[in-house]
Design a protein around this motif. Structure first.
Motif, PDB file in Angstrom:
ATOM      1  N   HIS A  74      13.448  35.177 -79.944  1.00  0.00           N
ATOM      2  CA  HIS A  74      13.437  36.400 -80.657  1.00  0.00           C
ATOM      3  C   HIS A  74      12.016  36.862 -81.097  1.00  0.00           C
ATOM      4  CE1 HIS A  74      17.801  35.435 -81.696  1.00  0.00           C
ATOM      5  NE2 HIS A  74      17.751  35.672 -80.461  1.00  0.00           N
TER       6      HIS A  74
ATOM      7  N   LYS B 286      10.404  39.204 -84.314  1.00  0.00           N
ATOM      8  CA  LYS B 286      10.537  40.093 -85.346  1.00  0.00           C
ATOM      9  C   LYS B 286       9.661  41.143 -85.343  1.00  0.00           C
ATOM     10  CE  LYS B 286      10.682  40.096 -90.446  1.00  0.00           C
ATOM     11  NZ  LYS B 286      10.148  39.158 -91.612  1.00  0.00           N
ATOM     12  N   VAL B 287       9.985  42.444 -85.144  1.00  0.00           N
ATOM     13  CA  VAL B 287       8.927  43.529 -85.027  1.00  0.00           C
ATOM     14  C   VAL B 287       9.034  44.499 -86.338  1.00  0.00           C
ATOM     15  CG1 VAL B 287       9.076  43.324 -82.597  1.00  0.00           C
ATOM     16  CG2 VAL B 287      10.374  45.005 -83.797  1.00  0.00           C
ATOM     17  N   ALA B 288       8.001  45.215 -86.599  1.00  0.00           N
ATOM     18  CA  ALA B 288       7.851  46.269 -87.425  1.00  0.00           C
ATOM     19  C   ALA B 288       7.731  47.530 -87.105  1.00  0.00           C
ATOM     20  CB  ALA B 288       6.993  45.938 -88.609  1.00  0.00           C
TER      21      ALA B 288
ATOM     22  N   PRO C 114       9.346  29.934 -72.955  1.00  0.00           N
ATOM     23  CA  PRO C 114       7.894  30.014 -73.166  1.00  0.00           C
ATOM     24  C   PRO C 114       7.498  29.153 -74.458  1.00  0.00           C
ATOM     25  CG  PRO C 114       8.411  32.101 -72.507  1.00  0.00           C
ATOM     26  CD  PRO C 114       9.555  31.442 -72.930  1.00  0.00           C
TER      27      PRO C 114
ATOM     28  N   ILE D  63       5.626  29.226 -78.027  1.00  0.00           N
ATOM     29  CA  ILE D  63       5.094  29.969 -78.949  1.00  0.00           C
ATOM     30  C   ILE D  63       3.698  29.585 -79.363  1.00  0.00           C
ATOM     31  CG2 ILE D  63       5.393  31.363 -81.376  1.00  0.00           C
ATOM     32  CD1 ILE D  63       8.495  30.796 -80.872  1.00  0.00           C
TER      33      ILE D  63
ATOM     34  N   ILE E 282       3.095  34.456 -76.965  1.00  0.00           N
ATOM     35  CA  ILE E 282       3.525  33.121 -76.304  1.00  0.00           C
ATOM     36  C   ILE E 282       2.230  32.374 -75.899  1.00  0.00           C
ATOM     37  CG2 ILE E 282       5.673  33.744 -75.688  1.00  0.00           C
ATOM     38  CD1 ILE E 282       4.386  34.116 -72.776  1.00  0.00           C
TER      39      ILE E 282
ATOM     40  N   ASP F 255       9.032  41.526 -72.137  1.00  0.00           N
ATOM     41  CA  ASP F 255       9.178  42.316 -73.645  1.00  0.00           C
ATOM     42  C   ASP F 255      10.828  42.919 -73.789  1.00  0.00           C
ATOM     43  OD1 ASP F 255       9.098  44.744 -72.148  1.00  0.00           O
ATOM     44  OD2 ASP F 255       7.128  44.947 -72.583  1.00  0.00           O
TER      45      ASP F 255
ATOM     46  N   MET G 230       4.841  49.835 -82.804  1.00  0.00           N
ATOM     47  CA  MET G 230       5.598  48.587 -83.064  1.00  0.00           C
ATOM     48  C   MET G 230       4.703  47.403 -83.227  1.00  0.00           C
ATOM     49  SD  MET G 230       9.011  47.376 -81.198  1.00  0.00           S
ATOM     50  CE  MET G 230       8.153  46.729 -79.633  1.00  0.00           C
ATOM     51  N   ARG G 231       4.689  46.527 -83.949  1.00  0.00           N
ATOM     52  CA  ARG G 231       3.971  45.515 -84.183  1.00  0.00           C
ATOM     53  C   ARG G 231       4.963  44.537 -84.226  1.00  0.00           C
ATOM     54  NH1 ARG G 231       2.571  45.465 -89.866  1.00  0.00           N
ATOM     55  NH2 ARG G 231       4.048  47.010 -90.214  1.00  0.00           N
ATOM     56  N   VAL G 232       4.496  43.216 -83.471  1.00  0.00           N
ATOM     57  CA  VAL G 232       5.013  41.869 -83.407  1.00  0.00           C
ATOM     58  C   VAL G 232       4.825  41.309 -84.638  1.00  0.00           C
ATOM     59  CG1 VAL G 232       5.736  39.739 -82.126  1.00  0.00           C
ATOM     60  CG2 VAL G 232       5.417  41.882 -80.788  1.00  0.00           C
ATOM     61  N   LEU G 233       5.574  40.775 -85.419  1.00  0.00           N
ATOM     62  CA  LEU G 233       5.045  40.181 -86.643  1.00  0.00           C
ATOM     63  C   LEU G 233       5.255  38.702 -86.346  1.00  0.00           C
ATOM     64  CD1 LEU G 233       7.343  42.022 -89.430  1.00  0.00           C
ATOM     65  CD2 LEU G 233       4.983  42.369 -88.792  1.00  0.00           C
ATOM     66  N   GLU G 234       6.338  38.044 -85.572  1.00  0.00           N
ATOM     67  CA  GLU G 234       6.376  36.957 -85.311  1.00  0.00           C
ATOM     68  C   GLU G 234       7.521  36.697 -84.044  1.00  0.00           C
ATOM     69  OE1 GLU G 234       8.008  33.947 -88.083  1.00  0.00           O
ATOM     70  OE2 GLU G 234       9.243  35.402 -88.763  1.00  0.00           O
ATOM     71  N   LEU G 235       7.262  35.655 -83.271  1.00  0.00           N
ATOM     72  CA  LEU G 235       8.251  35.246 -82.416  1.00  0.00           C
ATOM     73  C   LEU G 235       8.954  33.980 -83.090  1.00  0.00           C
ATOM     74  CD1 LEU G 235       6.408  35.371 -79.075  1.00  0.00           C
ATOM     75  CD2 LEU G 235       7.686  37.089 -79.981  1.00  0.00           C
ATOM     76  N   ARG G 236      10.094  33.810 -82.539  1.00  0.00           N
ATOM     77  CA  ARG G 236      10.892  32.788 -83.157  1.00  0.00           C
ATOM     78  C   ARG G 236      11.852  32.020 -82.226  1.00  0.00           C
ATOM     79  NH1 ARG G 236      13.868  36.351 -87.480  1.00  0.00           N
ATOM     80  NH2 ARG G 236      12.251  36.636 -89.118  1.00  0.00           N
ATOM     81  N   GLN G 237      12.149  30.633 -82.179  1.00  0.00           N
ATOM     82  CA  GLN G 237      13.241  30.351 -81.424  1.00  0.00           C
ATOM     83  C   GLN G 237      14.427  30.903 -81.958  1.00  0.00           C
ATOM     84  OE1 GLN G 237      12.956  28.195 -78.949  1.00  0.00           O
ATOM     85  NE2 GLN G 237      10.935  27.623 -79.116  1.00  0.00           N
ATOM     86  N   PRO G 238      15.489  31.177 -81.228  1.00  0.00           N
ATOM     87  CA  PRO G 238      16.691  31.938 -81.696  1.00  0.00           C
ATOM     88  C   PRO G 238      17.531  30.752 -82.508  1.00  0.00           C
ATOM     89  CG  PRO G 238      16.530  31.975 -79.413  1.00  0.00           C
ATOM     90  CD  PRO G 238      15.547  31.175 -79.727  1.00  0.00           C
ATOM     91  N   PRO G 239      18.192  31.066 -83.387  1.00  0.00           N
ATOM     92  CA  PRO G 239      18.880  30.114 -84.545  1.00  0.00           C
ATOM     93  C   PRO G 239      19.858  29.604 -83.689  1.00  0.00           C
ATOM     94  CG  PRO G 239      19.402  32.322 -85.213  1.00  0.00           C
ATOM     95  CD  PRO G 239      18.129  32.491 -84.333  1.00  0.00           C
TER      96      PRO G 239
END
Lengths: 331, 261
Positions: free
Chosen positions: A143, A145-147, B17, B19, B26, B123, B223-232
């Motif tokens: 996932h 998170k984007v702004a 991938p 992070i 990635i 993406d 659009m800025r990617v703030l962070e990638l995460r593993q899905p919960p």
């Protein structure tokens, strides 16, 4: 904030569109509340007046374009309507469902307005003044998170079930005109309905589906045999239709059928989001896959990690054995 | 007809991938990449159209050095030309720059049809083909599953998916941009050796910096990617362990005990 409206672009009713609309209105309503904005529903199609009246229970205002000109999905005409609404009302955000229509329209609008589009979103929220979205990336394995900094904010939201926030007084329904527009360079000819094959996998209490992990067409027998043993139907995910093994009547997912059986067994299906939409409401989901990271395990109730060609026949045998001797003690 | 097909080089199918430490991208190190699957369908369709109508097919990729591999695959399948827009800085992952570069290349080829897969699997934005059409002021049809070109009239009848088994037929003027849906025709299997041999075919390389693009147009990069995460995790999936027979036993017993079967 200067902008005071969030526009959600709903779709004329078909079964999947209804769920998508509900989720879109729910998410849009929460997003609008966070921004202190009004929720405006836009619905364009032929014979959508009744639907528009329903939406009024959940939105501050409903904009409706109801015309035979909109009988077929015509992206350029729809875009014309949406662009006019955006031009006149200068909304803070325009949100779409991540359906075939939304996937088509949202990037067009973004390109016209020269702003960003956040597609494939799971949620929409504000952190302070920043509009934040959780997007699916890397086949849904991660996932992001984007702004979104550009305005209007444009996003598509993944369909799903959501409780609708009912209002005490219904919103206003306003008719919007269809802009004349220049002759389109893409002209609708006809809508093609799904072939009637007599197969209706949505009617069965048990669905056993195979995916890419099946490997070869001959191997699909392990899926059909389990389906037969359980008294259910065999189904599949998109790749098997793309390979020409089955018709779309067997396909589970956004492009095919939505099923909600008592038991759904996914064999060798990784769980692309488009597939998950077609089966996630099943009462019990069993996933059999060799990849423990496969997204299917995030919606499954029971997971069996391993080679489906070894596991599925064992399950079939076990079911058959118990059916043959229902009162036998546990082995 | 002249057809340009845009192909993206993306992380392989069955891998999640890692992070990177910075959290917003990635870690490409040691990661296997492949041609984006929807783009492979676009290549197959372009080659089929060439067979029917004559003409040529140019495969184009935008990305770092490794992305050449996607063009080798296109050559192995039968493409006539290949162009690599070399982007080491954004590694083919800047949506706006990609569209600008693609528009420039497409104008130069002066093609009748431009194909791209419906969505890139990295993406998952699905905006490339549509934005390219807008940039070139060409009509765009998305999710296309059938194309019949009338070369005389300079039009094509195309079928697109609408979901739930519904499809829609429309007539589109050429030139146009079509985003190709999975399954438009079967993917042919490519023997490894044919891809290896295709590595010898010439690829025109264009440095993205040399194209004179203006990637910093105001408001463009919204659009800025703030962070990638593993899905919960859902927290509800019970993994049944053991041998295949043991797993099967546990599963069937549980399903029976809970009255599901």
């Amino acid at each position: 904030m200067a902008c005071t409206e969030v526009v959600v672009v709903c779709e004329p009713a078909r079964s999947q569109a209804e769920a998508a609309n509900a989720r879109l209105i729910a998410a849009g309503s929460e997003f609008a509340a966070r921004a202190g904005a009004k929720l405006v529903c836009l619905i364009a199609g032929e014979g959508v007046a009744a639907q528009a009246a329903t939406f009024a229970h959940y939105a501050d205002e409903v904009l409706v374009a109801d015309s035979p000109l909109l009988a077929h999905f015509d992206p350029y005409r729809l875009l014309g309507i949406i662009e006019r609404v955006v031009g006149e009302r200068k909304p803070l955000a325009v949100l779409f469902s991540h359906t075939h229509a939304g996937i088509d329209l949202a990037p067009r609008l973004a390109a016209r307005l020269r702003v960003a589009v956040a597609s494939n979103c799971l949620d929409a929220t504000f952190e302070g003044d920043t509009a934040c979205f959780t997007r699916l990336v890397y086949r849904g394995r991660l996932h992001a998170k984007v702004a979104i900094d550009s305005r209007p904010i444009i996003a598509t939201l993944q369909p799903g079930s959501a409780p609708l926030p009912s209002r005490s007084t219904p919103g206003v329904v306003t008719t919007v005109a269809i802009p004349p527009g220049k002759p389109a360079r893409a002209r609708p000819l006809r809508t093609i309905e799904p072939e009637r094959t007599g197969v209706d996998i949505a009617k069965s209490d048990v669905v056993v589906a195979g995916g890419r992990g099946i490997g070869s067409k001959e191997n699909f027998s392990v899926v059909s045999e389990l389906a037969a043993a359980l008294g259910g139907v065999a189904a599949c995910s998109r790749p098997l239709v793309d390979m020409g093994w089955f018709g779309v009547e067997r396909q589970v997912g956004l492009s095919g059928n939505t099923v909600k059986p008592k038991l759904y067994v996914a064999c060798g299906i990784s769980g692309a989001i488009e597939h998950l939409h077609g089966m996630r409401e099943s009462r019990t989901i069993v996933a059999i896959n060799k990849d423990p990271d496969a997204p299917i395990f995030r919606v499954a109730h029971f997971g069996l990690v391993g080679d489906l060609n070894e596991i599925v026949p064992e399950v079939t045998r076990e079911v058959a054995a118990r059916r043959a001797a229902p009162a036998s003690p546990q082995t | 007809v002249k057809i340009a097909v845009f192909v993206k080089h993306v992380p392989g199918q069955a891998i999640t991938p890692r992070i990177a430490a910075c959290g917003d991208r990635i870690d490409e190190h040691g990661l296997a990449f492949e041609a984006n699957e929807a783009d492979l369908y676009a290549i197959e369709e372009a080659l089929q159209q060439r067979t029917t109508l004559g003409g040529d097919v140019t495969a184009v990729t935008i990305g770092p050095a490794r992305a050449r591999e996607a063009l080798h695959v296109a050559y192995a399948k039968g493409a006539d030309h290949a162009i690599h827009v070399v982007d080491e800085k954004f590694r083919g992952c800047d949506p706006l720059l990609n569209v600008q570069a693609a528009a420039l290349v497409a104008r130069r080829i002066a093609c009748d049809m431009i194909f791209a897969g419906i969505q890139a699997e990295d993406d998952m934005l699905g905006q490339f083909g549509v934005a390219l059409g807008e940039a070139l002021d060409l009509p765009v049809v998305t999710a296309v599953t059938g194309i019949r070109v009338d070369a005389q009239r300079r039009t094509a009848e195309v079928v697109r998916e609408l979901g739930e088994g519904f499809r829609h037929e429309l007539e589109v003027d050429l030139p146009c941009v079509l985003t190709i849906q999975f399954g438009i025709r079967p993917l042919r299997y490519m023997p490894v050796m044919s891809v290896v041999r295709a590595r010898l075919r010439p690829i025109e390389a264009l440095a993205i910096e040399a194209l004179g693009l203006m990637p910093d147009a105001p408001g463009a990069r919204g659009m800025r990617v703030l962070e990638l995460r593993q899905p919960p995790a859902s927290g509800r999936c019970e993994l049944l362990g053991g041998s295949p027979r043991e797993m099967a036993g546990k599963l069937v017993r549980t399903l029976e005990e809970t009255g599901i079967i």
